[in-house]
Design an enzyme around this catalytic site. Structure first.
Site, PDB file in Angstrom:
ATOM      1  CE  LYS A  13      -1.755  -0.623   4.081  1.00  0.00           C
ATOM      2  NZ  LYS A  13      -1.122  -1.721   4.490  1.00  0.00           N
ATOM      3  NE  ARG A  88      -2.743  -0.591  10.900  1.00  0.00           N
ATOM      4  CZ  ARG A  88      -1.629  -0.389  10.198  1.00  0.00           C
ATOM      5  NH1 ARG A  88      -1.706   0.969   9.707  1.00  0.00           N
ATOM      6  NH2 ARG A  88      -0.632  -0.893  10.142  1.00  0.00           N
ATOM      7  NE  ARG A 127       7.775  -2.984   5.775  1.00  0.00           N
ATOM      8  CZ  ARG A 127       6.401  -2.799   5.926  1.00  0.00           C
ATOM      9  NH1 ARG A 127       5.619  -2.534   4.841  1.00  0.00           N
ATOM     10  NH2 ARG A 127       6.178  -2.911   7.104  1.00  0.00           N
ATOM     11  NE  ARG A 160       7.680  -0.630   9.685  1.00  0.00           N
ATOM     12  CZ  ARG A 160       6.412  -0.368   9.427  1.00  0.00           C
ATOM     13  NH1 ARG A 160       5.929   0.184   8.397  1.00  0.00           N
ATOM     14  NH2 ARG A 160       5.327  -0.887  10.185  1.00  0.00           N
ATOM     15  NE  ARG A 171       3.610  -4.560  11.460  1.00  0.00           N
ATOM     16  CZ  ARG A 171       4.192  -4.345  10.503  1.00  0.00           C
ATOM     17  NH1 ARG A 171       5.606  -5.148  10.812  1.00  0.00           N
ATOM     18  NH2 ARG A 171       4.053  -3.866   9.173  1.00  0.00           N
TER      19      ARG A 171
HETATM   20  P1  AMP Z   1       2.336   0.704   9.356  1.00  0.00           P
HETATM   21  O1  AMP Z   1       3.294   1.582   9.084  1.00  0.00           O
HETATM   22  O2  AMP Z   1       1.013   1.214   8.740  1.00  0.00           O
HETATM   23  O3  AMP Z   1       2.288  -0.617   9.225  1.00  0.00           O
HETATM   24  O4  AMP Z   1       2.088   0.991  11.009  1.00  0.00           O
HETATM   25  C1  AMP Z   1       2.982   0.814  11.875  1.00  0.00           C
HETATM   26  C2  AMP Z   1       2.445   0.806  13.290  1.00  0.00           C
HETATM   27  O5  AMP Z   1       1.673   2.005  13.703  1.00  0.00           O
HETATM   28  C3  AMP Z   1       1.037  -0.296  13.329  1.00  0.00           C
HETATM   29  O6  AMP Z   1       1.744  -1.512  14.012  1.00  0.00           O
HETATM   30  C4  AMP Z   1       0.484   0.262  14.704  1.00  0.00           C
HETATM   31  O7  AMP Z   1       1.133   0.212  15.857  1.00  0.00           O
HETATM   32  C5  AMP Z   1       0.545   1.913  14.433  1.00  0.00           C
HETATM   33  N1  AMP Z   1      -0.648   2.373  13.378  1.00  0.00           N
HETATM   34  C6  AMP Z   1      -0.313   2.704  12.246  1.00  0.00           C
HETATM   35  N2  AMP Z   1      -1.447   3.221  11.774  1.00  0.00           N
HETATM   36  C7  AMP Z   1      -2.626   3.080  12.698  1.00  0.00           C
HETATM   37  C8  AMP Z   1      -4.032   3.100  12.936  1.00  0.00           C
HETATM   38  N3  AMP Z   1      -4.532   3.511  12.031  1.00  0.00           N
HETATM   39  N4  AMP Z   1      -4.316   2.791  14.054  1.00  0.00           N
HETATM   40  C9  AMP Z   1      -3.698   2.296  15.014  1.00  0.00           C
HETATM   41  N5  AMP Z   1      -2.344   2.112  14.882  1.00  0.00           N
HETATM   42  C10 AMP Z   1      -1.872   2.402  13.988  1.00  0.00           C
END
Ligand code: AMP
Length: 218
Positions: A13, A88, A127, A160, A171
């Site tokens: 994404k 989310r 990644r 990461r 996750r």
């Molecule tokens: P991502 O980079 O989108 O994989 O997000 C990394 C981490 O940020 C996630 O595992 C959550 O801990 C937090 N996070 C990102 N977006 C959200 C969201 N919309 N709601 C809650 N936690 C989020």
């Protein structure tokens, strides 16, 4: 134009949202990037959310929704936004619908990037992200021109800390329990376009743009 990119961690994404946003002149707003920046800077928000990110858990809805609504009120979001990694949960989706309705706006299209689970696991373990500008790379599908260096800004690439096998598992569990129900939520609103997220990157991008154009002409 308000667009949501929905999909599991590792679905690509972020990569596609960055490319499509630039092509269409939209802002790319990724809540994960915003949280990681806050953690890196050690802000009050960063201190509050760092343990959630580390453990692969969702940040509470109230904190996430507040940050997102402030971000999309910024001037660079006026022409439209691609939301990447938000909403989310159903609660976040409902809060977003309400906040946009209050402004006389609505979500135009939801692009669901569908990728099989074994492919997600493979991608997450290879990644790499730019420490400076957050651009994502993949050692297998989309490597940088120079190993360890960002093509866009020359920044250092890193893996990461939440891309470890244990956190990735958590996750994905969280995704299937909390986020996957949004597919139905937006399908019922007639806004969902499902795009196959496997195959070559350019092809995926073309399918996404076609789905967005269809939304504009509806
Ligand atoms: P991502 O980079 O989108 O994989 O997000 C990394 C981490 O940020 C996630 O595992 C959550 O801990 C937090 N996070 C990102 N977006 C959200 C969201 N919309 N709601 C809650 N936690 C989020």
């Amino acid at each position: 134009m308000y667009v949501i990119f929905l999909g599991a961690p590792g679905a690509g994404k972020g990569t596609q949202a960055g490319i499509v946003a630039q092509k269409l002149g939209l802002a790319h707003v990724a809540t994960g990037d915003l949280f990681r920046q806050a953690v890196a800077k050690g802000t009050e928000l960063g201190l509050k959310v760092q343990s959630y990110l580390k453990e692969g858990k969702l940040v509470p809805d109230d904190v996430t929704v507040k940050m997102l609504l402030e971000r999309i009120a910024a001037p660079d979001c006026r022409a439209g936004v691609i939301l990447d990694g938000f909403p989310r949960t159903l609660e976040q989706a409902r809060a977003l619908d309400k906040a946009l309705a209050d402004l006389g706006k609505t979500i135009d299209r939801v692009i669901y990037v569908n990728v099989a689970e074994d492919e997600l696991l493979r991608r997450l373990s290879s990644r790499w992200i730019c420490r400076a500008c957050q651009a994502p790379y993949n050692a297998v599908n989309s490597p940088p021109a120079v190993k360890g260096k960002c093509d866009r800004c020359g920044g250092e690439l890193y893996q990461r800390p939440d891309d470890t096998p244990e956190t990735v598992k958590k996750r994905l569990q969280v995704y299937f329990a909390e986020t996957a129900p949004l597919i139905d939520y937006y399908k019922r609103q007639g806004k969902l376009a499902e795009v196959a997220g496997e195959g070559d990157m350019a092809g995926i991008g073309q399918r996404i743009i076609a789905a967005l154009k269809e939304a504009v002409h509806r």
